[in-house]
Scaffold this motif. Sequence first.
Motif, PDB file in Angstrom:
ATOM      1  N   ALA A 156       5.042  -7.303  -5.648  1.00  0.00           N
ATOM      2  CA  ALA A 156       4.063  -8.854  -5.180  1.00  0.00           C
ATOM      3  C   ALA A 156       3.512  -9.169  -3.540  1.00  0.00           C
ATOM      4  CB  ALA A 156       5.436  -9.240  -4.484  1.00  0.00           C
ATOM      5  N   ASP A 157       3.344  -8.632  -3.634  1.00  0.00           N
ATOM      6  CA  ASP A 157       2.932  -7.852  -1.939  1.00  0.00           C
ATOM      7  C   ASP A 157       1.460  -7.826  -1.762  1.00  0.00           C
ATOM      8  OD1 ASP A 157       4.849  -8.501   0.112  1.00  0.00           O
ATOM      9  OD2 ASP A 157       5.196  -6.475   0.330  1.00  0.00           O
ATOM     10  N   ALA A 158       0.812  -6.778  -2.829  1.00  0.00           N
ATOM     11  CA  ALA A 158      -0.009  -6.802  -3.577  1.00  0.00           C
ATOM     12  C   ALA A 158      -0.870  -7.856  -4.455  1.00  0.00           C
ATOM     13  CB  ALA A 158      -0.001  -4.954  -4.129  1.00  0.00           C
ATOM     14  N   ALA A 159      -0.357  -8.741  -4.855  1.00  0.00           N
ATOM     15  CA  ALA A 159      -0.182  -9.694  -5.866  1.00  0.00           C
ATOM     16  C   ALA A 159      -1.197 -11.064  -4.127  1.00  0.00           C
ATOM     17  CB  ALA A 159       0.791 -10.072  -7.054  1.00  0.00           C
ATOM     18  N   LEU A 160      -0.243 -10.872  -3.769  1.00  0.00           N
ATOM     19  CA  LEU A 160      -0.504 -11.908  -1.969  1.00  0.00           C
ATOM     20  C   LEU A 160      -1.879 -11.456  -1.848  1.00  0.00           C
ATOM     21  CD1 LEU A 160       3.555 -11.922  -0.813  1.00  0.00           C
ATOM     22  CD2 LEU A 160       1.852 -14.134  -1.632  1.00  0.00           C
TER      23      LEU A 160
ATOM     24  N   GLY B  41      11.163   7.202   9.193  1.00  0.00           N
ATOM     25  CA  GLY B  41       9.510   7.407   8.515  1.00  0.00           C
ATOM     26  C   GLY B  41       8.260   6.650   8.822  1.00  0.00           C
ATOM     27  N   PHE B  42       8.540   5.966   8.866  1.00  0.00           N
ATOM     28  CA  PHE B  42       7.961   4.395   9.288  1.00  0.00           C
ATOM     29  C   PHE B  42       8.062   4.055  10.359  1.00  0.00           C
ATOM     30  CE2 PHE B  42       6.741   2.617   4.758  1.00  0.00           C
ATOM     31  CZ  PHE B  42       6.890   3.930   4.248  1.00  0.00           C
TER      32      PHE B  42
ATOM     33  N   GLU C   7       0.628  -1.259  -0.279  1.00  0.00           N
ATOM     34  CA  GLU C   7       0.699  -0.303   0.458  1.00  0.00           C
ATOM     35  C   GLU C   7       0.783   1.144   0.045  1.00  0.00           C
ATOM     36  OE1 GLU C   7      -2.876  -0.345   3.140  1.00  0.00           O
ATOM     37  OE2 GLU C   7      -4.347  -1.356   1.874  1.00  0.00           O
ATOM     38  N   VAL C   8       2.098   1.223   0.788  1.00  0.00           N
ATOM     39  CA  VAL C   8       2.680   2.284   0.989  1.00  0.00           C
ATOM     40  C   VAL C   8       4.247   2.310   0.087  1.00  0.00           C
ATOM     41  CG1 VAL C   8       4.035   4.258   2.285  1.00  0.00           C
ATOM     42  CG2 VAL C   8       1.763   2.411   2.734  1.00  0.00           C
ATOM     43  N   PRO C   9       4.489   2.954  -0.656  1.00  0.00           N
ATOM     44  CA  PRO C   9       5.165   2.745  -1.120  1.00  0.00           C
ATOM     45  C   PRO C   9       6.989   3.340  -0.964  1.00  0.00           C
ATOM     46  CG  PRO C   9       4.618   4.353  -2.719  1.00  0.00           C
ATOM     47  CD  PRO C   9       3.939   4.251  -1.565  1.00  0.00           C
TER      48      PRO C   9
ATOM     49  N   GLU D  46      -1.735  -3.113  -8.979  1.00  0.00           N
ATOM     50  CA  GLU D  46      -2.067  -1.824  -8.802  1.00  0.00           C
ATOM     51  C   GLU D  46      -1.348  -1.838  -7.555  1.00  0.00           C
ATOM     52  OE1 GLU D  46      -7.023  -3.051  -8.633  1.00  0.00           O
ATOM     53  OE2 GLU D  46      -6.372  -2.580  -7.293  1.00  0.00           O
ATOM     54  N   GLY D  47      -0.722  -2.646  -7.655  1.00  0.00           N
ATOM     55  CA  GLY D  47       0.310  -2.172  -6.267  1.00  0.00           C
ATOM     56  C   GLY D  47       2.042  -1.467  -7.044  1.00  0.00           C
TER      57      GLY D  47
END
Lengths: 214, 214
Positions: free
Chosen positions: A143-147, A185-186, A131-133, B148-149
């Motif tokens: 890969a994270d979004a695909a999962l 900043g994360f 969600e956050v690049p 989308e990611g």
Amino acid sequence: MSAGQATRMRILLVGAGGTLGRAVAAELGTRHHIIAAGRKSGHVRLELTDPASIRQAFAKAAPGPLDAVVCTAGEVAFAPMSTIHPAPIGESAYTLGLTNKLLGQVNLALAAREHLVDGGSITLTSGILSEVPVAGGSSASMADAALEGFVRAAAAELPRGIRINVVSPSILVESLEAFGAMFRGFEPVPAARAALAYSRSVEGIQTGQVFRVY
Amino acid sequence: MSAGQATRMRILLVGAGGTLGRAVAAELGTRHHIIAAGRKSGHVRLELTDPASIRQAFAKAAPGPLDAVVCTAGEVAFAPMSTIHPAPIGESAYTLGLTNKLLGQVNLALAAREHLVDGGSITLTSGILSEVPVAGGSSASMADAALEGFVRAAAAELPRGIRINVVSPSILVESLEAFGAMFRGFEPVPAARAALAYSRSVEGIQTGQVFRVY
């Protein structure tokens, strides 16, 4: 595994030797039997990118009933997008993320179906980059979004009441020294806090969910 | 391309011969010059899975300045998850989705950087299955979410003010006869309505966004 019932589960934990895996083992290991799997350590050896290795790990782990499969493993490559150019799947800067973190975990979930008890669960790992690049993180974001998309879909097609969720942690406190410069900043989360999300997935009742830990 | 300025753009439209592509061409073609690209038709031929073909298409399309690249192409395979088993990337039921709809569009975006004018735009296509699963759609859910990611991440790393967005349409009215049985209860959208989202991406100012059309 009905509500309120304290069952001692047999849980296959892939990536048990990693920072996150050790915290998950500490959290779930107090109540359940953990079968640790890893590329280089653990009760059983498992290389995520090799379907034969996944099958062999289940064969070794599953003479007894398997109640849950948890994966805290999965690699991606970080690189500035300015250095990434069009390439076919075998030669792309995105190949490691697509074949290891994404398809490796997907193959693990597909294989788990044959070994989990009715109502068992699968818990995979994505990450906040869905969600956050961050700079250089486009492969992880993909890969994270695909999962997360896969898990939403798979939840509706798994047989025998098997559940599936994915945990999306932020940068871990324990990983700040290695990766902190990419995540300025994360708000870092302790691995022990992220581990609670795996407990909630394994010991709860939800399916098809993204458990964000950030 | 500043606000309110009516510039006639040169737009490379990949997938121009498809149901959605024709609607996008109709919408944008009234105000702009469309260079139609497709696997089997169009001013230039382009095979998404072949980086060399992508490069050749840009070389043919870009003797003049290119203001926008729009892709309405991308294939995935539909299959019940019960028929999908662990397999390496080249042999997986997920390979088409990962190499064609996902990496094909990603490679198109990567190649577009070298040919777009300052402040130009890239618009890709995902789909409602990113968020809402259907039976047999796990590959589409995975590829759509991955796109989308990627777009969220790429927007922050593209050079020279180049923007990137992704349009996520529901099932199209025009596709109901072919695919309607998979999408019972989904509210279909006319391709002309989906085309507005492409206009908003190309002619607007946003970047890193998912334009949902459902």
